[in-house]
Design an enzyme around this catalytic site. Sequence first.
Site, PDB file in Angstrom:
ATOM      1  N   VAL A  13       0.833  -1.200   0.000  1.00 11.10           N
ATOM      2  CA  VAL A  13       0.000   0.000   0.000  1.00 11.10           C
ATOM      3  C   VAL A  13       0.872   1.257   0.000  1.00 11.10           C
ATOM      4  CG1 VAL A  13      -0.236   0.063   2.521  1.00 11.10           C
ATOM      5  CG2 VAL A  13      -2.009   1.095   1.101  1.00 11.10           C
ATOM      6  N   CYS A  14       0.388   2.278  -0.734  1.00  6.23           N
ATOM      7  CA  CYS A  14       1.018   3.602  -0.695  1.00  6.23           C
ATOM      8  C   CYS A  14      -0.104   4.620  -0.593  1.00  6.23           C
ATOM      9  CB  CYS A  14       1.908   3.823  -1.928  1.00  6.23           C
ATOM     10  SG  CYS A  14       1.009   3.914  -3.483  1.00  6.23           S
ATOM     11  N   ALA A  15       0.090   5.827  -1.058  1.00 12.12           N
ATOM     12  CA  ALA A  15      -0.951   6.853  -0.935  1.00 12.12           C
ATOM     13  C   ALA A  15      -2.107   6.619  -1.904  1.00 12.12           C
ATOM     14  CB  ALA A  15      -0.356   8.233  -1.145  1.00 12.12           C
TER      15      ALA A  15
END
Length: 108
Positions: free
Chosen positions: A67-69
Amino acid sequence: MSNWEEIEADVFLQLLEKGHIEAGQVIDVRESFEWDYYHLEQSTHIPMNTIPHHLGQIADDKPLYIVCAHGVRSANVCGYLEKQGYGSLLNVTGGMAAIALLQGFQYD
């Protein structure tokens, strides 16, 4: 062709809330200031640019949820980990912005 898959944020959250995702399976690749602002308690923070230095800390025996932004950096990390021999990789579509909205929090 890649072996990693996309998983929608709502499906990911359901799996997390039902306990189907264990500690160490969620890797948050955002920068420290992003992590400090908002993150999931169940996630492990490894900023994208430090992934190569932390391969020994990333389990390769179970599915990994990256997961990232917004889902772009995490897609790149999925591609990198795949090249390093990791198998079951899932990129969380929409990233923490989508997760935050589902949890009633405005991320950005």
